[in-house]
Design an enzyme around this catalytic site. Structure first.
Site, PDB file in Angstrom:
ATOM      1  N   LYS A  35     -25.844 -21.320  20.196  1.00  0.00           N
ATOM      2  CA  LYS A  35     -24.811 -21.057  19.200  1.00  0.00           C
ATOM      3  C   LYS A  35     -24.437 -19.565  19.128  1.00  0.00           C
ATOM      4  CE  LYS A  35     -26.758 -20.978  15.102  1.00  0.00           C
ATOM      5  NZ  LYS A  35     -26.611 -19.754  14.309  1.00  0.00           N
ATOM      6  N   THR A  36     -25.452 -18.724  19.009  1.00  0.00           N
ATOM      7  CA  THR A  36     -25.175 -17.297  18.918  1.00  0.00           C
ATOM      8  C   THR A  36     -24.556 -16.794  20.208  1.00  0.00           C
ATOM      9  OG1 THR A  36     -27.148 -17.162  17.559  1.00  0.00           O
ATOM     10  CG2 THR A  36     -26.159 -15.090  18.235  1.00  0.00           C
ATOM     11  N   ASP A 220     -20.240 -17.907  11.476  1.00  0.00           N
ATOM     12  CA  ASP A 220     -21.513 -18.465  11.933  1.00  0.00           C
ATOM     13  C   ASP A 220     -22.047 -19.411  10.855  1.00  0.00           C
ATOM     14  OD1 ASP A 220     -23.778 -18.777  13.445  1.00  0.00           O
ATOM     15  OD2 ASP A 220     -24.733 -16.933  12.750  1.00  0.00           O
ATOM     16  N   GLU A 221     -22.865 -20.384  11.228  1.00  0.00           N
ATOM     17  CA  GLU A 221     -23.504 -21.304  10.271  1.00  0.00           C
ATOM     18  C   GLU A 221     -22.488 -21.865   9.272  1.00  0.00           C
ATOM     19  OE1 GLU A 221     -26.563 -22.103  10.743  1.00  0.00           O
ATOM     20  OE2 GLU A 221     -27.825 -20.387  11.223  1.00  0.00           O
ATOM     21  N   GLN A 251     -28.022 -29.510  10.514  1.00  0.00           N
ATOM     22  CA  GLN A 251     -28.918 -28.458  10.050  1.00  0.00           C
ATOM     23  C   GLN A 251     -28.495 -27.904   8.696  1.00  0.00           C
ATOM     24  OE1 GLN A 251     -30.852 -25.756  13.011  1.00  0.00           O
ATOM     25  NE2 GLN A 251     -29.189 -26.452  14.314  1.00  0.00           N
ATOM     26  N   ARG A 608     -37.794 -26.784  16.037  1.00  0.00           N
ATOM     27  CA  ARG A 608     -38.268 -25.409  16.235  1.00  0.00           C
ATOM     28  C   ARG A 608     -39.228 -25.351  17.415  1.00  0.00           C
ATOM     29  NH1 ARG A 608     -34.388 -23.412  14.823  1.00  0.00           N
ATOM     30  NH2 ARG A 608     -33.709 -25.559  14.670  1.00  0.00           N
TER      31      ARG A 608
END
Length: 722
Positions: A35-36, A220-221, A251, A608
DNA sequence: ATATAGAATCTTTTT
DNA sequence: GATTCTATAT
């Protein structure tokens, strides 16, 4: 610029998103799907290939850490500083706008930003001043209420009490609090968003300026945006801006604080020309971990739909451990970590994740016992420590005399003979004339309306602040801080505090001077050179409270809540306390929406793990001083069985635990849900409080409304569900 | 102004 | 069970 450096490291889906035609783009990016990377490469692509100037780009995140990381990676990729571009948090950017347009926003030039503790103190005072009983009107509740309304973009004047007394008071507290903030020239976090939004609405020329400047907004997010943040983005975007939003509905774990996943769907509706991209290839976890996580999350009804896959191998099965109690669980975890370390692994590659902070204690004790270094995330942060906040309050008062929160905090810290009575008088005067405490204190001295002792003490205090103001003028920031913490008497005050704690406090005050020294060159916002350094530093302290405690460099086991684990990854992850009532938490089990959020939290936890995932639960757990039996979490049974492997310590396999709970969870004739209302022929209606054992032989504790608490055996009790 | 005892209360957290 | 706030006494 060589474009291949930007495109080559990407997979097809990522590349398509990065190179998407100018227009609105929504990227649904699964956990660990890069994503980043997509955000960073999109920016690089726009700059290098599309000839867009950095000046026209705005990138928004939620945390300072994410903003810092993005900025760093852009610079690394392009090999040049990202100047001119705005990269920051929602609040950071809103703050910047308010500083630049303080007058139009209706603020004083040196307004202060309150953190949530300051806000709570302020509300306590407002409630007290309204003559309300604090136990009946807890400041916490008002704080919650006010922030939730602000997050929805609503002011007190927009709210209707609908003839509800409780609501009417809440709205009144909100209104009084607004007055308080205006008078003190302070803003809270939610206010930053709300007020900058209003700034644009009320000043079309300012809005137009930013709309013309920022033709490219990246978010973002996105699943974490709340109502006001989305409205803010839409307003800024206007008609001509291209928005690039990245998020993952699976998420979304912050619904409880106002985040609206619906904004993702709304986005495609509001911007009809939106292209949607899905990133489903995961670069983090093994196949088994991903399949297990996919299986779990498929139990959620409200999804946009996404399935993570990996080119990696299946890896090991997920290990499930049924512990006897929480001690046993901790022992198991620590033993496994020991194995890992003995096998050459690093401690820092292991993370223990839990639902609530209270769970960490037992694990910590066990870790200490075996001499295993660890680090707990989530303690107090640097700028939130008492002594630091004291020092900052002095600085705030010097900077903004009307800051009542700061005044209240330090007027008698260290004690200087200004007692509760005197402060009450000051408050009353301030309230009577609608002025700040500082001005009220001045007035009282001028008109000699205090007892002689109090008068001289108060006068001394006012002199102290005024003198500090004069004497630090023109000094470098760190010298200003040093001056203030000495002359205020804070150093002497904390020298008197004996033991380790006092020593630590003095060290922290020293560290604050250091922070001031480093601030000048690093953290200043180059576009806001006209804001004076002290003001900038104080805002920085509120908006960026610093790292959580812990020595990052040591190789230690990582302990944290599932919420704080979002965005991180570890080779080995322990998910513990998977019991009904603990996880999913009992307060979130009733509403289907909240339960789905708990499930997403579990999904976040599972994803994770890179190599090894271990899940554990305890059959019996001591929590809040009471020992309780619990059923295994429904989340365990929602993980497809083929990815799980049950393990026992010492090789003594008795009844397969998985079978036990599988029947228990799925059998509807064992309605042992805690909190379940039941009916008994003799005792009437009651609520299941606790139980022991399972199946027909289970003993159940029921609290009957007429005859109190009783233990009954399921087999004979003949309970009916209500 | 401080010290101590009793009571209340106990998801999750960033800004 | 542990922390944190409040009320009361000194």
């Amino acid at each position: 610029m060589d474009v291949s450096r930007i495109l080559d490291p990407l997979n097809d889906a990522q590349r398509q998103a990065v190179c998407a035609e100018q227009g609105n783009v929504l990227v649904l990016a699964g956990a660990g799907s890069g994503k980043t990377r997509v955000l960073v490469h999109r920016i690089a692509w726009m700059l290098a290939a599309e000839g867009i100037t950095p000046y026209g780009i705005l990138a928004v995140t939620f945390t300072n850490k994410a903003a810092g990381e993005m900025r760093g990676r852009i610079e690394q990729l392009l090999g040049i500083p990202s100047s001119g571009m705005w990269v920051g948090t929602f609040h950071g950017i809103a703050h910047r706008l308010l500083r630049a347009h303080w007058k139009e926003a209706g603020l004083g030039q040196s307004f202060t930003v309150m953190d949530s503790e300051d806000q709570l103190r302020a509300l306590r005072r407002v409630i007290r001043e309204m003559g309300l009983d604090e136990s009946q009107w807890p400041a916490k509740e008002s704080q919650w209420y006010i922030n939730a309304r602000k997050d929805e973009g609503l002011r007190a004047k927009h709210l209707d009490h609908q003839n509800d007394t409780h609501l009417r008071y809440m709205i009144e507290i909100y209104a009084q609090y607004e007055n308080y903030c205006q008078r003190s020239n302070v803003v809270d976090f939610a206010e930053l968003m709300l007020r900058s939004h209003e700034l644009w609405l009320q000043n079309p020329e300012i809005l137009r300026h930013y709309q013309q400047r920022f033709r490219h907004i990246l978010v973002d997010e996105f699943q974490d945006t709340n109502t006001i943040q989305y409205a803010w983005l839409r307003l800024l975007a206007g008609q001509h801006c291209a928005m690039f939003a990245v998020g993952d509905d699976d998420q979304s774990i912050y619904g409880w604080r106002g985040a609206r996943v619906e904004n993702i769907q709304q986005f495609s509706r509001d911007y009809s020309n939106t292209s949607v991209f899905r990133l489903e290839q995961n670069y983090r976890s093994t196949g088994n971990i991903l399949n297990a996580a996919n299986g779990l999350i498929s139990h959620n009804a409200e999804r946009m739909g996404k399935n993570l896959w990996t080119a990696d191998s299946d890896g090991e099965l997920i290990q499930l451990y049924a512990a006897f109690n929480e001690q046993d669980e901790a022992m198991f975890i620590v033993e496994r970590i020991n194995d890992w370390v003995n096998g050459g692994g690093l401690r820092s590659e292991c993370a223990v994740l839990y639902r609530s902070n209270a769970q960490s204690r037992v694990i910590e004790e066990r870790l200490i016992q075996s001499g295993m270094p660890y680090r707990v995330y989530g303690g107090l942060r640097f700028f939130e420590r008492q002594e630091i906040k004291d020092a900052l309050a002095y600085l705030r008062l010097v900077n903004n005399r009307d800051d009542d929160t700061a005044f209240e905090r330090v007027v008698n810290t260290p004690t200087r003979g200004i007692g509760a009575r005197t402060v009450d008088t000051i408050r009353e005067t301030a309230r009577g004339s609608g002025i700040s405490l500082w001005r009220a204190a001045y007035y009282l001295i001028e008109h000699k309306q205090l007892a002689a002792r109090a008068l001289s003490a108060l006068q001394q205090f006012l002199y102290l602040i005024d003198n500090l103001h004069k004497s630090i003028d023109g000094l470098a920031l760190h010298e200003q801080i040093e001056h203030v913490i000495h002359d205020s008497g804070l150093i002497d005050h904390y020298k008197k505090e004996r033991g380790e704690r006092g020593r630590a406090r003095l060290e922290n005050l020293d560290e604050l001077i250091n922070a001031g020294r480093n601030f000048d060159d690093e953290d200043r916002d180059p576009e806001q050179a006209e804001v004076d350094t002290l003001t900038a530093f104080l805002s920085h302290a509120s908006l960026e409270a610093g790292e959580r405690q812990g020595d990052e460099w040591d190789d230690c086991v990582q302990l944290m809540t599932l919420h704080s684990a979002k965005g991180l990854e570890f080779k080995q992850v322990f998910l513990c306390g998977l019991e009904e009532g603990v996880f999913p938490h009992k307060l979130s089990m009733e509403e289907p929406g909240r339960l789905e959020e708990e499930r997403r939290l579990c999904y976040v936890g599972m994803t994770r793990a890179k190599q090894k995932l271990m899940i554990s639960y305890a059959e019996k757990r001591r929590l809040y001083g009471e020992e309780k039996f619990a059923r295994p979490s429904r989340f365990i049974s929602e993980i497809p069985r083929e990815y799980l492997e049950e393990i026992r310590l010492g090789g003594s396999v008795s009844t397969p635990v998985y079978d036990q709970f599988a029947t228990r969870v799925e059998d509807n004739d064992a309605p042992l849900q805690l909190g379940q209302r039941v009916f008994h022929n003799k005792f009437g209606e009651g609520i299941v409080m606790n139980y022991e054992g399972n199946g027909r032989h289970a003993r159940v504790q029921i609290n009957f409304s007429t005859s109190g608490s009783k233990w009954l055996v399921m087999e004979y009790a003949n309970l009916q569900l209500c």
